[in-house]
Design a protein around this motif. Structure first.
Motif, PDB file in Angstrom:
ATOM      1  N   ARG A 131      -6.296  11.323  43.618  1.00  0.00           N
ATOM      2  CA  ARG A 131      -7.599  11.261  44.802  1.00  0.00           C
ATOM      3  C   ARG A 131      -8.139  10.238  43.959  1.00  0.00           C
ATOM      4  N   ARG A 132      -8.516   9.982  42.860  1.00  0.00           N
ATOM      5  CA  ARG A 132      -8.997   8.103  43.290  1.00  0.00           C
ATOM      6  C   ARG A 132      -8.503   7.293  42.960  1.00  0.00           C
ATOM      7  N   GLU A 133      -7.172   6.531  43.173  1.00  0.00           N
ATOM      8  CA  GLU A 133      -6.355   5.653  42.797  1.00  0.00           C
ATOM      9  C   GLU A 133      -6.889   4.661  44.188  1.00  0.00           C
ATOM     10  N   THR A 134      -7.000   3.584  43.889  1.00  0.00           N
ATOM     11  CA  THR A 134      -7.248   2.232  44.288  1.00  0.00           C
ATOM     12  C   THR A 134      -6.492   1.318  44.029  1.00  0.00           C
ATOM     13  N   SER A 135      -6.689   0.044  44.699  1.00  0.00           N
ATOM     14  CA  SER A 135      -6.363  -1.192  44.592  1.00  0.00           C
ATOM     15  C   SER A 135      -6.030  -1.432  43.610  1.00  0.00           C
ATOM     16  N   GLU A 136      -7.130  -1.330  42.694  1.00  0.00           N
ATOM     17  CA  GLU A 136      -7.691  -1.438  41.180  1.00  0.00           C
ATOM     18  C   GLU A 136      -7.345  -0.597  40.222  1.00  0.00           C
ATOM     19  N   LEU A 137      -7.611   0.600  40.489  1.00  0.00           N
ATOM     20  CA  LEU A 137      -6.790   2.050  38.923  1.00  0.00           C
ATOM     21  C   LEU A 137      -5.642   2.524  40.169  1.00  0.00           C
ATOM     22  N   LYS A 138      -4.879   2.337  39.065  1.00  0.00           N
ATOM     23  CA  LYS A 138      -3.475   2.563  40.134  1.00  0.00           C
ATOM     24  C   LYS A 138      -3.073   3.616  38.910  1.00  0.00           C
ATOM     25  N   PHE A 139      -2.627   4.484  38.987  1.00  0.00           N
ATOM     26  CA  PHE A 139      -1.300   6.282  38.425  1.00  0.00           C
ATOM     27  C   PHE A 139      -0.676   5.198  38.026  1.00  0.00           C
ATOM     28  N   PRO A 140      -0.205   5.593  37.090  1.00  0.00           N
ATOM     29  CA  PRO A 140       0.911   4.288  35.883  1.00  0.00           C
ATOM     30  C   PRO A 140       2.230   5.207  36.231  1.00  0.00           C
ATOM     31  N   ASP A 141       3.036   4.998  37.982  1.00  0.00           N
ATOM     32  CA  ASP A 141       4.211   5.308  38.791  1.00  0.00           C
ATOM     33  C   ASP A 141       4.762   6.534  38.618  1.00  0.00           C
ATOM     34  N   ASP A 142       3.386   7.308  38.957  1.00  0.00           N
ATOM     35  CA  ASP A 142       2.838   8.936  39.477  1.00  0.00           C
ATOM     36  C   ASP A 142       3.594   9.505  37.777  1.00  0.00           C
ATOM     37  N   SER A 143       3.358   9.422  36.985  1.00  0.00           N
ATOM     38  CA  SER A 143       3.598   9.667  35.488  1.00  0.00           C
ATOM     39  C   SER A 143       2.736  10.007  34.714  1.00  0.00           C
ATOM     40  N   VAL A 144       2.292  11.233  34.769  1.00  0.00           N
ATOM     41  CA  VAL A 144       0.829  12.021  33.846  1.00  0.00           C
ATOM     42  C   VAL A 144       1.305  11.328  32.155  1.00  0.00           C
ATOM     43  N   GLU A 145       2.251  11.669  31.953  1.00  0.00           N
ATOM     44  CA  GLU A 145       2.877  11.589  30.935  1.00  0.00           C
ATOM     45  C   GLU A 145       2.400   9.985  30.310  1.00  0.00           C
ATOM     46  N   LYS A 146       2.598   9.270  31.195  1.00  0.00           N
ATOM     47  CA  LYS A 146       2.458   7.443  30.991  1.00  0.00           C
ATOM     48  C   LYS A 146       0.333   7.186  30.852  1.00  0.00           C
ATOM     49  N   LEU A 147       0.043   8.185  31.532  1.00  0.00           N
ATOM     50  CA  LEU A 147      -1.209   8.664  31.717  1.00  0.00           C
ATOM     51  C   LEU A 147      -1.971   9.275  30.698  1.00  0.00           C
ATOM     52  N   LEU A 148      -1.016  10.125  30.389  1.00  0.00           N
ATOM     53  CA  LEU A 148      -1.730  10.461  28.867  1.00  0.00           C
ATOM     54  C   LEU A 148      -1.515   9.915  27.544  1.00  0.00           C
ATOM     55  N   SER A 149       0.096   8.746  27.779  1.00  0.00           N
ATOM     56  CA  SER A 149       0.242   7.872  26.339  1.00  0.00           C
ATOM     57  C   SER A 149      -0.760   7.063  26.307  1.00  0.00           C
ATOM     58  N   ALA A 150      -1.082   6.510  27.415  1.00  0.00           N
ATOM     59  CA  ALA A 150      -2.945   5.528  27.347  1.00  0.00           C
ATOM     60  C   ALA A 150      -3.422   5.780  26.984  1.00  0.00           C
ATOM     61  N   LEU A 151      -3.691   7.559  27.575  1.00  0.00           N
ATOM     62  CA  LEU A 151      -5.354   7.845  26.544  1.00  0.00           C
ATOM     63  C   LEU A 151      -4.840   8.187  24.891  1.00  0.00           C
ATOM     64  N   LYS A 152      -3.800   7.963  24.815  1.00  0.00           N
ATOM     65  CA  LYS A 152      -4.010   9.169  23.095  1.00  0.00           C
ATOM     66  C   LYS A 152      -4.373   8.122  22.084  1.00  0.00           C
ATOM     67  N   ARG A 153      -4.291   6.762  22.819  1.00  0.00           N
ATOM     68  CA  ARG A 153      -4.809   5.519  21.790  1.00  0.00           C
ATOM     69  C   ARG A 153      -6.625   5.667  21.578  1.00  0.00           C
ATOM     70  N   VAL A 154      -7.168   6.794  22.393  1.00  0.00           N
ATOM     71  CA  VAL A 154      -8.486   7.021  22.417  1.00  0.00           C
ATOM     72  C   VAL A 154      -8.833   7.953  20.761  1.00  0.00           C
ATOM     73  N   ARG A 155      -9.708   7.387  19.680  1.00  0.00           N
ATOM     74  CA  ARG A 155      -9.398   7.844  18.823  1.00  0.00           C
ATOM     75  C   ARG A 155     -11.059   7.960  18.231  1.00  0.00           C
ATOM     76  N   ALA A 156     -11.665   8.652  17.242  1.00  0.00           N
ATOM     77  CA  ALA A 156     -12.551   8.650  17.283  1.00  0.00           C
ATOM     78  C   ALA A 156     -12.568   9.003  15.189  1.00  0.00           C
ATOM     79  N   VAL A 157     -13.041   7.758  14.729  1.00  0.00           N
ATOM     80  CA  VAL A 157     -12.858   8.517  13.005  1.00  0.00           C
ATOM     81  C   VAL A 157     -14.189   8.350  12.027  1.00  0.00           C
TER      82      VAL A 157
END
Length: 155
Positions: free
Chosen positions: A93-119
């Motif tokens: 729904r929010r996909e634009t020319s600047e923001l792309k849903f990576p290869d229509d893959s939720v796994e790739k989207l979540l793997s990009a967010l996997k690196r968000v960490r708090a220490v």
């Protein structure tokens, strides 16, 4: 002398192929819009695939798990599948020319967010969020999620 092979046409198979020609039909007396019917059919297919994966994870044997744990696992899989579907819908729904849903893959989207960490900070009373990559920031924006605050206190 070698005998030549005689090829015969299977007319029944040809008639069947001509009728469908690789297509499928969804019949419904409930919905007239074919596009909406196909969307609903595809959503139903996602749920069926989730149940099939659940059966594979349990080796297809219901006797290996107690009824309550089996139902608990099933509930976790349904919740996970619902979240994945919500992520998929929100990202598309929010996909634009600047923001792309990576290869229509939720796994790739979540793997990009996997690196968000708090220490844990040296004071041990607060947590510090590590700097976010550009890709992680884009994925948070794609899901319409706020960027995490840089520090927060543990309770």
């Amino acid at each position: 002398m070698k005998k030549k092979k005689a090829w015969k046409k299977n007319f029944e198979a040809l008639r069947l192929w001509e009728r469908t020609a690789g297509r499928f039909v969804i019949r419904s007396d409930w919905l007239e819009d074919p596009i909406e019917a196909l969307k609903i059919y595809r959503r139903r297919n996602i749920v069926e695939i989730a149940f099939r994966q659940f059966k594979v994870l349990n080796d297809g044997d219901r006797l290996q798990a107690a009824r309550t744990s089996y139902m608990g696992e099933l509930m976790v899989h349904i919740i996970a599948q619902s979240l994945r579907m919500a992520i998929n819908v929100q990202a598309k729904r929010r996909e634009t020319s600047e923001l792309k849903f990576p290869d229509d893959s939720v796994e790739k989207l979540l793997s990009a967010l996997k690196r968000v960490r708090a220490v844990r900070a040296p004071t041990r009373a607060t947590w510090v969020v590590e700097p976010l990559s550009k890709k992680a920031q884009d994925m948070l924006e794609l899901l319409d999620l706020p960027k995490p605050s840089m520090t927060f206190k543990s309770m």
